[in-house]
Scaffold this active site. Structure first.
Site, mmCIF file in Angstrom:
data_model
loop_
_atom_site.group_PDB
_atom_site.id
_atom_site.type_symbol
_atom_site.label_atom_id
_atom_site.label_comp_id
_atom_site.label_asym_id
_atom_site.label_seq_id
_atom_site.Cartn_x
_atom_site.Cartn_y
_atom_site.Cartn_z
ATOM 1 C CB VAL A 1 -0.963 0.012 1.207
ATOM 2 C CG1 VAL A 1 -1.742 1.322 1.272
ATOM 3 C CG2 VAL A 1 -1.923 -1.169 1.148
ATOM 4 C CB CYS A 2 4.080 2.018 1.722
ATOM 5 S SG CYS A 2 3.662 1.400 3.369
ATOM 6 N N PRO A 3 3.773 2.235 -1.432
ATOM 7 C CG PRO A 3 4.366 0.516 -2.910
ATOM 8 C CD PRO A 3 4.077 0.797 -1.465
ATOM 9 C CG LEU B 1 5.200 6.817 0.042
ATOM 10 C CD1 LEU B 1 6.500 6.051 0.280
ATOM 11 C CD2 LEU B 1 5.124 8.028 0.928
#
Length: 187
Positions: free
Chosen positions: A46-48, A51
């Site tokens: 999920v993080c990328p 970002l």
């Protein structure tokens, strides 16, 4: 206890920005609006997506005088390696703070107990270093940069217009409210 309306605590961290390693402290944050965008870890799922969404909206934040600081407990070296190896992360122009000691994450009371990882959380900080907005979501729930932009605009509007508040779903240019005795029970 909520961190709303509290001042950010001192920190010093190594970061990756514009192909360089830099040092960032709380003093660098003061004097402008800032967003601290915590995420659990580099090279995840999920993080990328979050970002990258921020990267695609970074120019809009910059037009508002807002600096973005993404933060995880990874090192600045890991941030560089991720930036160099991921098409999504390669779009990032904002500051990627490394927090392997957990000082920043703990300062924002955002450390997962016993895991050494930050929760997925966003903090909007005003030019005086005071936290004006907080959003925390569960691991699998990604955030939206457009909604964050809306919240930053509302925070900036309220700061510039004492006595006015922004109602639900407020967008720039729309009507605000002026709380008063006459308004009680009329909404």
């Amino acid at each position: 206890m909520s961190l709303i309306n509290t001042e950010i605590k001192p920190f010093k961290a190594q970061a990756f920005k514009d192909g360089k390693f830099i040092e960032v402290t709380e003093a660098d944050v003061k004097g402008k609006w800032s967003v601290f965008f915590f995420y659990p870890a580099d090279f995840t799922f999920v993080c990328p997506t979050e970002l990258e969404d921020l990267a695609e909206n970074y120019d809009e934040f910059q037009k508002l005088g807002v600096e973005i600081y993404s933060v995880s407990t990874d090192t600045h070296f890991s941030h560089k390696a991720w930036h160099d190896s991921s098409e999504a992360i390669g779009k990032i122009k904002y500051t990627m703070l490394g927090d392997p000691s957990g000082v920043i994450t703990n300062n924002f009371e955002n450390m997962r107990e016993g895991q050494g990882l930050a929760d997925r959380a966003t903090f909007v900080v005003d030019p005086d270093g005071i936290i004006q907005a907080i959003e925390v979501t569960a691991e699998g729930i990604g955030r939206d940069a457009q909604d964050l932009l809306r919240k930053v605009k509302a925070a900036q509007y309220v700061a510039a217009h004492p006595g006015e508040v922004c109602p639900a779903k407020w967008k720039e240019g729309e009507k605000t409210l002026a709380p008063s005795l006459d308004l009680v029970g009329k909404i």
